[in-house]
Structure formats: C-alpha cells, structure tokens
Motif scaffolding. Structure first.
Motif, PDB file in Angstrom:
ATOM      1  N   SER A  54       0.812  -1.210   0.000  1.00  0.00           N
ATOM      2  CA  SER A  54       0.000   0.000   0.000  1.00  0.00           C
ATOM      3  C   SER A  54       0.850   1.267   0.000  1.00  0.00           C
ATOM      4  O   SER A  54       1.917   1.303   0.605  1.00  0.00           O
TER       5      SER A  54
ATOM      6  N   THR B 209     -13.232  -0.235  -4.408  1.00  0.00           N
ATOM      7  CA  THR B 209     -13.094   1.204  -4.152  1.00  0.00           C
ATOM      8  C   THR B 209     -11.644   1.563  -3.856  1.00  0.00           C
ATOM      9  O   THR B 209     -11.116   2.569  -4.351  1.00  0.00           O
ATOM     10  N   LEU B 210     -10.986   0.736  -3.042  1.00  0.00           N
ATOM     11  CA  LEU B 210      -9.601   1.013  -2.650  1.00  0.00           C
ATOM     12  C   LEU B 210      -8.676   1.031  -3.852  1.00  0.00           C
ATOM     13  O   LEU B 210      -7.833   1.929  -3.978  1.00  0.00           O
TER      14      LEU B 210
ATOM     15  N   ARG C  42      -9.083   4.196  -5.876  1.00  0.00           N
ATOM     16  CA  ARG C  42      -8.438   5.321  -5.201  1.00  0.00           C
ATOM     17  C   ARG C  42      -6.927   5.246  -5.327  1.00  0.00           C
ATOM     18  O   ARG C  42      -6.254   6.261  -5.556  1.00  0.00           O
TER      19      ARG C  42
ATOM     20  N   THR D  51      -9.203  -1.464   5.107  1.00  0.00           N
ATOM     21  CA  THR D  51     -10.594  -1.792   5.456  1.00  0.00           C
ATOM     22  C   THR D  51     -11.575  -1.316   4.391  1.00  0.00           C
ATOM     23  O   THR D  51     -12.734  -1.728   4.388  1.00  0.00           O
ATOM     24  N   VAL D  52     -11.137  -0.429   3.486  1.00  0.00           N
ATOM     25  CA  VAL D  52     -11.990   0.036   2.392  1.00  0.00           C
ATOM     26  C   VAL D  52     -12.217  -1.135   1.432  1.00  0.00           C
ATOM     27  O   VAL D  52     -11.270  -1.872   1.122  1.00  0.00           O
ATOM     28  N   PRO D  53     -13.444  -1.366   0.955  1.00  0.00           N
ATOM     29  CA  PRO D  53     -13.675  -2.459  -0.003  1.00  0.00           C
ATOM     30  C   PRO D  53     -12.696  -2.406  -1.163  1.00  0.00           C
ATOM     31  O   PRO D  53     -12.390  -1.320  -1.683  1.00  0.00           O
ATOM     32  N   TYR D  54     -12.218  -3.567  -1.583  1.00  0.00           N
ATOM     33  CA  TYR D  54     -11.117  -3.635  -2.545  1.00  0.00           C
ATOM     34  C   TYR D  54     -11.406  -2.849  -3.823  1.00  0.00           C
ATOM     35  O   TYR D  54     -10.531  -2.121  -4.308  1.00  0.00           O
TER      36      TYR D  54
ATOM     37  N   GLY E  52      -7.497   6.800   6.379  1.00  0.00           N
ATOM     38  CA  GLY E  52      -8.766   6.145   6.096  1.00  0.00           C
ATOM     39  C   GLY E  52      -9.067   6.073   4.620  1.00  0.00           C
ATOM     40  O   GLY E  52      -9.738   5.139   4.165  1.00  0.00           O
ATOM     41  N   HIS E  53      -8.579   7.045   3.844  1.00  0.00           N
ATOM     42  CA  HIS E  53      -8.855   7.066   2.407  1.00  0.00           C
ATOM     43  C   HIS E  53      -8.284   5.832   1.713  1.00  0.00           C
ATOM     44  O   HIS E  53      -8.912   5.271   0.801  1.00  0.00           O
TER      45      HIS E  53
ATOM     46  N   GLU F  54      -5.677  -2.922   9.218  1.00  0.00           N
ATOM     47  CA  GLU F  54      -7.052  -3.269   9.545  1.00  0.00           C
ATOM     48  C   GLU F  54      -7.313  -3.204  11.049  1.00  0.00           C
ATOM     49  O   GLU F  54      -8.419  -2.863  11.473  1.00  0.00           O
TER      50      GLU F  54
ATOM     51  N   SER G  78      -7.166   3.041   3.508  1.00  0.00           N
ATOM     52  CA  SER G  78      -7.107   1.983   4.513  1.00  0.00           C
ATOM     53  C   SER G  78      -7.444   0.623   3.895  1.00  0.00           C
ATOM     54  O   SER G  78      -8.317   0.540   3.018  1.00  0.00           O
TER      55      SER G  78
END
Length: 394
Positions: free
Chosen positions: A57, A324-325, A328, A319-322, A314-315, A63, A317
């Motif tokens: 990342s 969407t992540l 981004r 934990t964001v659904p893959y 958090g943007h 997480e 993270s």
C-alpha cells in the motif's frame, strides 16, 4: 535488519570441583547482502520502522492497528510503504532511514513528508535475493533523508562498499553542476490520470524555477502501453499470490486467510487472470522502449510524484472495499511505477508549494539508467534556490 536467534541456557554436567563451561553465545543469522552494504556506510541502527502489509500500500495503515501518522498533520497519511521511516526522518528523530521502492515506496512517503527520496537505478545497490528470482525485479533499496547532501553521501558511501561495474560511477556529489540541462515537463500521468490543482502548481512552479536557473524546460509526452496499469496490477497480484503460497517461510504462524483486504484483493485478481502472465510480462518488459523514446533529446523528466496531494487517514485503509480502494490507489499512484518496471533512477523532492493545511507536495525528477549524478546535481541546485521547509522550521 538482522535478528538474533532465541537464547538457550546450556546444562553442564560436572563434578562439584569442575569449572563450569562458559555459556555458549547464540548464533546470529548472517546479514543479507544489502544489509552489509547499508551498515558499511557507518550508520547506527536504532530499530525497526513500520510499513503496510508486505509493502503493497502507498499508505501505512492497518485493519486492526494504529496507522503511521504524518508528522506535518497527524490526521493524514505518512505515505507508504516506507511510511514509518519517513515519519521518523520528517519528525527529526533520525537524519536518515532505510527505505525501498517497488512501486513508489521511497518516493511516495518522501512526497508526503517533505523529504528527499532517491530510487536508484536497478542494480545500483546490492540486489536482494528474492528480487533476482522474479521475472521483473521491481524493488530497489535506498534511504529517506531531509537534504540532498545526506542522500548523496549515503549513495557515495554505499558505492565504496560495492559498485556495479555495468553502471557509471556516481561518486560523492557535493553541489550543482555547471552544465545546463534539457528537461521534459510532464504534468499529467502517461496512463491518463489528471493531477489535481495543488500538484499541478507544484510542478509548474518548479519548472519556472528551473527555467530561471538557465535550464530548458519543455512539455513532453511519454507514451506507454494502454495496458500498463492493468499489467502492473496483475504483476502486483502475482507477488501477493506468491506470498500466500510461500508465507510459511516468514513464520510458522502465517495464515493467508488473515492477509488484509488489499493483499487478498490483489491475490484474487491474479487468480482470475493468471493465464495472461506471459503476455503481461512481455508488455511490461517492452515499457523500457517506450519510456526511452520519451527521453529523446532530454536529460531529465520533471513530473509529480503523486497525482493528488496527501490524503487523510482512512482514504487508503485496507478496510476500504477492494474495488473502491484499488480505484483510489490508481488515481493516487499514477507516476511512480514506470521507473520500477523500467529500472530507471527517480528522485522525489519537496516543492515550494504546500496544501491549504500546510502539507508538503513533492515533485519528481527521473533520468536514464545510471544517471543518479545528474539527478543529485540538479536537486542540489533546486535546494539552494529554494531551501526545503522542515517541520522544525514551522
């Protein structure tokens, strides 16, 4: 860095008058080749820093643990994957810290934290054994520092330990060169991602400064295969897949089901498309030709490090659904991966521009293979013209 093996206490059987045998010292595993090169420079190792899971990342978040916070604004990311190193250097805790870069992991945290981050040419420093076994070795080791001087001093010291005879020597760079350069200006990403307003201002302001110093700066187009982004993600997914298969070598308690959302998503992506691997590798290796064409008549390319300024925690993270992540992530890390695939040197520097909340904005200088000296000389000149802001000066 190296860790000592577990300590055991030997049992000595002897008569009461016998002298007990001295306790045996635990055996330490041999230092890896780059570790030996790093230590040869005279640095004192204080401890380990944090990075995101497996270094995948561009933000050092987790997480189920506290993130690494940006010293300039603790609600924002310190970047990744070398985020822990960047936070410590930016905060003034240490002057230099190890980092490595497989898709931007030196340059991204440098941009987020207002630091100097040089990704050397592939083969400039000792390669790690794992990278040499992969079809494309993306990862190069280096350091994060607060000044061009310290990055240049590290590279010169590392070169005294070992120098690749296939690359021109760098030596100790101590200031700007007299030679004026032809510099290409790249504001938006070759894969079609548009930079945000603060980032565009940082790059164009740097271009104006370079023009004022007598360099020739002109717009440039870099054409890469339209599949590059998907191919890079597929290759990243291959790395996640391999970690899942061989993870027990990292520790007997490794469980691939506990990999975070980004690692799992990359692995699952690869499992859906693994049959394309030969084609993906062939196209990625051809990137070298297209990138070299962009340098025709130029010495350096100036671009953003990232397509937009440092995001809040958090943007990115895990934990964001893959789905969407990953969208981004691709709209953020749009410039750095090309240099990893091609193996060219690339240097992140703080610009004079800051975000409205006072965060640094980085710019990137890239050059042909082996041209670290050119990058460092130009960086010295920019630093002298506009000294870098440090957190301690705010």
């Amino acid at each position: 860095m190296c860790r000592p093996s577990s300590r055991t206490t030997p049992t000595t059987w002897a008569c009461p008058r016998a002298t007990a045998a001295p306790p045996s010292r635990p055996r330490r595993p041999a230092a890896r080749p780059f570790t030996r090169q790093f230590l040869s420079t005279g640095v004192t190792v204080l401890g380990k820093t944090r990075l995101p899971e497996f270094g995948f990342s561009p933000s050092t978040e987790y997480e189920d643990a506290e993130p690494v916070r940006n010293p300039w604004h603790t609600d924002h990311s310190a970047g990744g994957s070398s985020g822990g190193s960047a936070a410590l250097v930016a905060a003034g805790a240490v002057p230099i810290a190890h980092a490595n870069d497989g898709g931007g992991s030196i340059r991204i945290p440098a941009a987020c934290c207002g630091l100097v981050g040089l990704k050397p040419t592939r083969g400039r420093v000792v390669a790690n054994a794992q990278g040499r076994q992969l079809p494309i070795d993306l990862v190069t080791d280096g350091v994060l520092t607060r000044s061009v001087r310290d990055s240049a001093a590290f590279l010169a010291a590392a070169e005294r330990h070992w120098r690749n005879p296939r690359l021109p020597p760098v030596g100790l760079v101590e200031g700007p060169a007299a030679r004026r350069l032809r510099i290409g200006l790249l504001v938006d990403s070759p894969n079609g991602v548009t930079s945000d307003a603060d980032t565009r201002e940082a790059v164009t302001e740097t271009a104006r400064r370079l023009n004022g110093l007598g360099h020739t700066v002109e717009p440039v187009e870099v054409s890469i295969d339209r599949h590059f982004t998907d191919d890079f993600l597929t290759y990243w997914g291959l790395l996640s897949f391999l970690i899942g298969v061989t993870g027990k070598t990292l520790g007997t308690d490794f469980d691939r089901r506990r990999m975070d959302g980004l690692s799992r998503g990359l692995r699952e992506r690869y499992l859906r498309s693994w049959r394309t691997t030969p084609t993906v590798l062939r196209r990625l290796k051809r990137t070298r030709e297209a990138y070299a064409a962009g340098f025709r008549g130029l010495d350096v390319i100036l671009s953003p490090v990232l397509a937009h300024t440092t995001p809040p925690l958090g943007h990115l993270s895990p934990t964001v659904p893959y789905v969407t992540l990953i969208e981004r992530l691709l709209n953020y890390v749009a410039f750095t991966p090309v240099d990893n695939v091609v193996g060219t040197p690339s240097l992140a520097l703080p610009s004079a521009t800051t975000t409205p909340s006072g965060l640094p904005v980085g710019v990137m200088l890239s050059a042909r293979p082996g041209a670290e000296r050119t990058l460092l000389e130009l960086a010295f000149e920019l630093e002298a013209a506009q000294p870098f802001r440090r957190l301690q000066d705010v």
